[in-house]
Design a protein around this motif. Structure first.
Motif, PDB file in Angstrom:
ATOM      1  N   GLY A 250       0.821  -1.207   0.000  1.00 27.78           N
ATOM      2  CA  GLY A 250       0.000   0.000   0.000  1.00 27.78           C
ATOM      3  C   GLY A 250       0.852   1.252   0.000  1.00 27.78           C
ATOM      4  N   ALA A 251       1.960   1.223   0.762  1.00 23.17           N
ATOM      5  CA  ALA A 251       2.874   2.362   0.806  1.00 23.17           C
ATOM      6  C   ALA A 251       3.556   2.581  -0.548  1.00 23.17           C
ATOM      7  CB  ALA A 251       3.926   2.140   1.894  1.00 23.17           C
ATOM      8  N   VAL A 252       4.030   1.496  -1.140  1.00 22.58           N
ATOM      9  CA  VAL A 252       4.652   1.604  -2.465  1.00 22.58           C
ATOM     10  C   VAL A 252       3.643   2.092  -3.492  1.00 22.58           C
ATOM     11  CG1 VAL A 252       5.788   0.329  -4.331  1.00 22.58           C
ATOM     12  CG2 VAL A 252       6.353  -0.184  -1.949  1.00 22.58           C
ATOM     13  N   GLY A 253       2.429   1.561  -3.400  1.00 28.73           N
ATOM     14  CA  GLY A 253       1.391   1.912  -4.366  1.00 28.73           C
ATOM     15  C   GLY A 253       1.071   3.397  -4.376  1.00 28.73           C
ATOM     16  N   ILE A 254       0.973   4.010  -3.192  1.00 30.28           N
ATOM     17  CA  ILE A 254       0.619   5.433  -3.165  1.00 30.28           C
ATOM     18  C   ILE A 254       1.784   6.291  -3.659  1.00 30.28           C
ATOM     19  CG2 ILE A 254       1.323   5.848  -0.782  1.00 30.28           C
ATOM     20  CD1 ILE A 254      -1.728   7.324  -2.643  1.00 30.28           C
ATOM     21  N   ILE A 255       3.019   5.864  -3.445  1.00 32.74           N
ATOM     22  CA  ILE A 255       4.170   6.611  -3.960  1.00 32.74           C
ATOM     23  C   ILE A 255       4.218   6.535  -5.480  1.00 32.74           C
ATOM     24  CG2 ILE A 255       6.695   6.723  -3.983  1.00 32.74           C
ATOM     25  CD1 ILE A 255       6.607   5.710  -1.062  1.00 32.74           C
TER      26      ILE A 255
END
Length: 347
Positions: A250-255
């Motif tokens: 989720g963190a990678v996705g939003i970046i």
């Protein structure tokens, strides 16, 4: 005839209707003066923007934790990593990868605590996850105001403190993936090679992980936790690993989304990003018990294609903006459809 009926029952009428409705939109586009090349380019771009957040659903589904309505924890981790990257004045590919690296510890810690909570409420994970995710977003609304950031491009100008609602990444790592090896055909079509390669890399890594010893044990826990426990598998450990991985993705996705979209959006902005990810994987054919890479790729294409083509085609026909109505109907409708299927099966 029986095979066709079985396929329809397994795939579901809602998904079939969405697929043919999307085809209809592409066919109608030239007749209402909507450029197909620009529309296809936009669909590919939106697919790349959102695919990793949809991919984040897979580990928790496979481990039996259900749909990750607490994806906001991962998204907020990514927002912390992105803002710290700007705070430290990191640029280009270093800034983008630095944002992911800075987000990773937050995702690890939040994911671990999140897992501890969900392991105590087995059977009610999705409901609790929703409360946790949205509550944490509200908590961060306070933290964005008091955290000691001082980059002039991020803080409110009149006070010199507190982060702005929307922060541009231009001059830092804007479209760092989109522009990598991008193929431009004509004035309107751009194939975001780097973006799609990055999504493909994470999908491939997840595919490999699910076939590893840990991934297989995780799937076994999701399929039959009692059998997995009897076979010597630590059920809570497998669930914890899946939740941490989901939070990190989720963190990678939003970046990835931010570098393509061009802005970091804070405060309540993460709230509406969870349901589209949930809806997309359900549209792709996943259930609350089983998901695959095909479900992620197909679902993201269908869902983002619908959101891309609806405003341009339907709005041109009806002379009114129906895009938000369609988004709400599709997102919530697919979630309701999946949950009612669960009830039917359990009966």
């Amino acid at each position: 005839m029986r095979n066709l009926k079985t396929f329809i029952e397994d795939f579901g009428w809602p998904r079939i209707i969405i697929f043919f409705f999307l085809i209809f939109l592409f066919i109608m586009a030239p007749f209402v003066r909507v450029r197909l090349d620009a529309s296809i380019s936009d669909v590919l771009n939106r697919f790349g923007q959102n695919a990793i957040m949809v991919l984040a659903m897979v580990p928790m589904i496979q481990s039996g934790c259900g749909l990750n309505f607490g994806l906001a924890l991962g998204i907020v981790s990514g927002l912390l990593g992105a803002t710290l990257s700007l705070q430290f004045q990191l640029h280009g590919i270093l800034g983008f990868l630095g944002a992911i690296a800075l987000a990773a510890p937050f995702a690890l810690v939040l994911g671990w605590f999140y897992a501890k909570l969900l392991n105590k409420v087995k059977g009610e994970e999705m409901t609790i996850a929703m409360y946790v995710g949205f509550s944490f977003i509200m908590f961060m609304c306070i933290m964005w105001l008091i955290l000691p950031y001082n980059n002039p491009t991020m803080v409110w100008g009149y006070a010199g403190k507190g982060l702005r609602t929307t922060i541009t990444v231009e001059g830092y790592w804007l479209k760092i993936l989109n522009n990598f090896l991008a193929i431009r055909i004509g004035q309107f079509f751009v194939f975001p090679t780097g973006l799609l390669l990055f999504v493909g890399l994470f999908a491939f890594l997840m595919w490999l992980f699910l076939r590893s010893k840990t991934g297989t044990a995780m799937t076994a826990v999701g399929s039959n936790p009692d059998f997995a426990r009897a076979s010597g598998v630590d059920v809570d450990k497998m669930r914890t690993i899946s939740i941490i991985i989901s939070t990190f993705l989720g963190a990678v996705g939003i970046i990835v989304y931010e570098q393509s979209f061009g802005f970091i959006q804070l405060y309540t902005a993460p709230s509406p990003m969870v349901f589209p990810a949930v809806a997309a994987i359900l549209i792709g054919g996943a259930s609350i018990n089983k998901a695959s890479m095909v479900n992620v790729l197909v679902g993201t294409i269908l869902f983002q294609g619908l959101l891309t083509m609806t405003p341009s085609v339907i709005n041109s026909l009806l002379q009114t903006d129906m895009s938000e109505v369609i988004r709400i109907i599709v997102s919530n409708g697919m979630i309701l459809y999946a949950l009612t299927r669960k009830i039917k099966v359990s009966k």
